[in-house]
Design an enzyme around this catalytic site. Structure first.
Site, short mmCIF file in Angstrom:
data_model
loop_
_atom_site.label_atom_id
_atom_site.label_comp_id
_atom_site.label_asym_id
_atom_site.label_seq_id
_atom_site.Cartn_x
_atom_site.Cartn_y
_atom_site.Cartn_z
N HIS A 194 -11.16 26.13 9.87
CA HIS A 194 -10.60 24.89 9.34
C HIS A 194 -9.94 24.14 10.49
CE1 HIS A 194 -9.05 22.25 6.14
NE2 HIS A 194 -8.04 22.07 6.99
N CYS A 195 -10.40 22.92 10.74
CA CYS A 195 -9.92 22.15 11.89
C CYS A 195 -8.95 21.08 11.42
CB CYS A 195 -11.10 21.51 12.62
SG CYS A 195 -10.59 20.52 14.06
#
Length: 375
Positions: A194-195
């Protein structure tokens, strides 16, 4: 007519009970009122916190957007229009800059707004299996229920204990390379990570876009630093007169070099992951199969690994359009995992009759599993 004593006592008791019940009801309602109010406040607070979290999660994206907009202004207006004198140099700088800028902005947009792919409905537990699973308290029995439910699914990876991977929150049997993202609150196919800088979960649906975004970001910073460096030196030694452009050009070089260094390591790491056909999660925790963990289970050779992400048409490799191979639910594996192709948990879980065995063979004939020696 005289009433018997027993009937009189019974009548009085019944009357007392009828008077007592409304009082108890009123007391219960008075006690339930504060409880309902407390529960309502708790739910409202939870919704408010989730709303604040969603708003705050866009702050990193807003920061990147503001930096990019400033860099566009500083390069186009302060450098090209105000500082540059040669018209041909202006046109060449602006033309190349806008090509790189469009590709960079396009890939960033696609990385942010491409929703993560989730498992299809066939990976959901049926109502009967879900009821059996919830009512069962023995882990071995739950493991058997999941094993039976996964018989017709292309599931080959296991948990550390050898069971079918199951998400209790999404109530789905996890496909290979699928993981649950606690930030997005969903299971994501071929989840990488998850960025926060794109406020999105990077997985099967947008990994190509994310990789192109890193590449074009690196190119964007490199081009700005290379073309600004000459005028940075002129301003630094005082050859060019001090003006409002000096501040923008000096900081444009510093910012572009700073982002270049950080992006270089990140882009290089993801290029290595693509060459090995691994995700970030698989690099830290190898997938587990019937024969145990195997960090190279999906490694097909560099050429085929690139094709898994970018597709077969090389003309589309550097354009942010969908071209990745497969559906995100099943993936080709190398020959060392040929014994793990049976989706059942053990040798005792074979097809019960010949008809089901024929169906299984037909299914594997249409699946995306293939065998190829490492190159």
């Amino acid at each position: 007519m005289r009433c018997q004593p027993g009937r009189l006592i019974e009548h009085r008791s019944l009357s007392s009970l009828l008077r007592f019940l409304p009082e108890q009801t009123r007391l219960a309602e008075r006690e339930a009122g504060p409880m309902r109010m407390h529960l309502g406040w708790k739910m409202a607070l939870s919704r408010g916190l989730r709303c604040c979290q969603r708003v705050l999660s866009w702050i990193p994206v807003l920061i990147i957007t503001l930096v990019v907009l400033w860099s566009y202004y500083a390069y186009v207006f302060e450098l090209c229009i105000v500082t540059l004198v040669n018209p041909l140099e202006k046109v060449a700088y602006l033309l190349v800059f806008h090509i790189v800028f469009v590709l960079f902005a396009w890939t960033y947009w696609k990385s942010i707004f491409t929703p993560p792919s989730q498992p299809t409905k066939k990976f959901l537990l049926s109502y009967a299996d879900k009821e059996r699973y919830d009512n069962e308290e023995r882990p071995d029995a739950q493991k058997q229920i999941l094993s039976e439910a996964a018989k017709r699914l292309p599931v080959y990876t296991r948990t550390g204990s050898g069971g079918i991977r199951f998400c209790d929150r999404c109530q789905v049997i996890k496909p290979d390379r699928c993981h649950h993202c606690s930030v997005c609150g969903m299971c994501v196919l071929k989840m990488d990570h998850h960025c926060p800088w794109v406020n999105n979960c990077v997985g099967f649906s947008n990994y190509k876009f994310f990789l192109l975004f890193l590449g074009y970001s690196l190119l964007y910073c490199t081009y700005i630093a290379a073309t600004v460096f000459k005028y940075f030196l002129l301003f630094w030694v005082g050859t060019l007169e001090n003006s409002r452009s000096k501040f923008h050009i000096l900081f444009l070089l510093f910012v572009s070099v700073m982002f270049f260094v950080s992006l270089l390591f990140l882009f290089g790491y993801h290029c290595w992951l693509v060459s090995r056909n691994r995700s970030t999660l698989e690099a830290f925790s190898p997938p587990v199969f019937h024969n145990g963990p195997d960090k190279n289970a999906f490694h097909l050779g560099i050429r085929r690994n690139l094709q898994q992400v970018f597709g077969m048409n090389k003309n589309l490799w550097f354009i942010p359009v969908e071209s990745s191979l497969g559906d995100g639910l099943s993936f080709p594996m190398r020959s060392s995992q040929c014994e793990s192709r049976n989706p059942l948990l053990g040798s005792e879980d074979q097809w019960e009759d010949d008809g089901m065995e024929e169906d299984n063979e037909a299914y594997h004939g249409s699946s995306s599993i293939s065998i190829e020696m490492e190159t």
